[in-house]
Write an enzyme that holds these catalytic residues in place. Structure first.
Site, PDB file in Angstrom:
ATOM      1  CE  LYS A  47      -3.755  -2.441   2.323  1.00  0.00           C
ATOM      2  NZ  LYS A  47      -4.470  -2.723   3.586  1.00  0.00           N
ATOM      3  CD  GLN A  56      -3.435  -4.425   6.603  1.00  0.00           C
ATOM      4  OE1 GLN A  56      -3.343  -3.428   5.896  1.00  0.00           O
ATOM      5  NE2 GLN A  56      -4.022  -5.537   6.197  1.00  0.00           N
ATOM      6  CG  ASP A  95      -9.405  -0.232   5.004  1.00  0.00           C
ATOM      7  OD1 ASP A  95      -8.993  -0.539   3.871  1.00  0.00           O
ATOM      8  OD2 ASP A  95      -8.771  -0.463   6.043  1.00  0.00           O
TER       9      ASP A  95
END
Length: 327
Positions: free
Chosen positions: A81, A125, A148
């Site tokens: 990422k 995460q 997200d």
């Protein structure tokens, strides 16, 4: 216009674009969709967007990633990422925390990042250590920074067909379908979604006839649905769940599964999806590989969300960010 409505209208005018975007072994076998190629295309679009944004005098978008513990897979995902962010011109940071961090300490960190005007996109995460409530953590992230798309507010906005942060994986799946598979309007398609990300895809594929199953659906019952599906999205977390005898000739198969198994020949661990790739590719028209299919697309869509967050926050008063983050 709401994001989902826009995507649905786009799909009605999307036609076959496969030739320049795929690798095909032979005419008799499925076109293997290169998620890496598509992701590069989307990242090129994101890079141009960032350049235009910065050239207009705006601050470069910034992504903060919180990584808890030492899970090797999580560290690998986060590295992908941050590398993608650098590639498209987004600044980023990875904040490492030990697995022993308390839930309250993690919440305090998130609150600090929520109110930091330099942070546009924020993600924690997953998975997190067992002593931490993942849902509480996801809901602690300010919805306007939630790249997200996991916050309950963003999920609600999606369900109401309002502009929102779309979850990156189902959005990536949709882009694969839209950019490669569709030669007919969605209303003429039967689509089978196996478990994960089904809610988001249900809204993205709103004009199609969508059937949803899960990992506990009996195999014979699952087969009844997959045999009539034009497009199958498999994401149940079960290796070889979808086999060639379960699909109709010419179906498109999108494999979202990520499973680590031991290779019987080498004894080493390898990554496989939920689809019997070698068997299904002989019967399908399109298929995504694992790795190299949906994974790169997820990261690319995360970059798109980060840019959107930067643009949205420019128009959002700091007081509102603090109010939403603390609600």
């Amino acid at each position: 216009m709401a994001t989902l409505r826009t995507l649905r209208k786009l799909c009605q005018h999307t036609h076959h674009q496969a030739c320049s975007l795929h690798l095909s072994a032979s005419r008799q076998e499925a076109v293997v969709i290169s998620g890496r190629k598509l992701a590069r295309q989307i990242r090129d679009e994101a890079r141009a967007d960032v350049e235009d944004w910065v050239s207009a005098g705006n601050r470069r978008p910034h992504l903060s990633v919180v990584l808890v513990g030492d899970n090797p897979a999580s560290h690998s995902y986060v590295l992908n990422k941050t590398r993608a962010a650098a590639d498209v011109g987004i600044s980023s940071e990875t904040i490492l925390k030990p697995s022993c961090i308390s839930e309250e300490e993690l919440l305090e960190l998130i609150d600090k990042l929520n109110t930091d005007h330099r942070v546009d996109g924020l993600l924690v995460q997953l998975p997190l250590p067992e002593h931490i409530d993942e849902r509480r953590i996801c809901n602690a992230v300010c919805p306007d920074k939630d790249v997200d798309g996991f916050h309950v507010v963003n999920v609600g906005r999606m369900c109401l067909d309002q502009s929102t942060m779309l979850p990156a994986t189902p959005w990536g799946v949709w882009e694969i379908i839209k950019r490669t598979v569709l030669s007919l309007p969605l209303m003429q398609r039967n689509i089978m979604v196996a478990e994960f990300c089904s809610d988001a895809l249900l809204f993205l594929l709103g004009d199609a006839t969508v059937t949803i199953s899960h990992r506990y659906t009996p195999k014979e019952q699952l087969r009844q649905h997959t045999k009539i599906a034009d497009i199958i999205v498999a994401a149940a977390g079960i290796p070889n769940l979808i086999t060639a005898d379960m699909i109709k000739e010419g179906a498109a198969v999108i494999d979202v599964g990520i499973n680590r198994i031991q290779d019987p020949l080498t004894g080493k661990n390898k990554l496989v999806g939920d689809v019997d790739f070698e068997g299904v590719r002989k019967k399908a028209s399109y298929i995504t590989p694992v790795p190299g299919g949906v994974g790169p697309m997820t990261v690319a869509m995360l970059m798109k969300n980060t840019i959107k967050a930067a643009k949205n926050l420019l128009l959002t008063p700091p007081e509102r960010v603090r109010m939403v983050a603390s609600s």
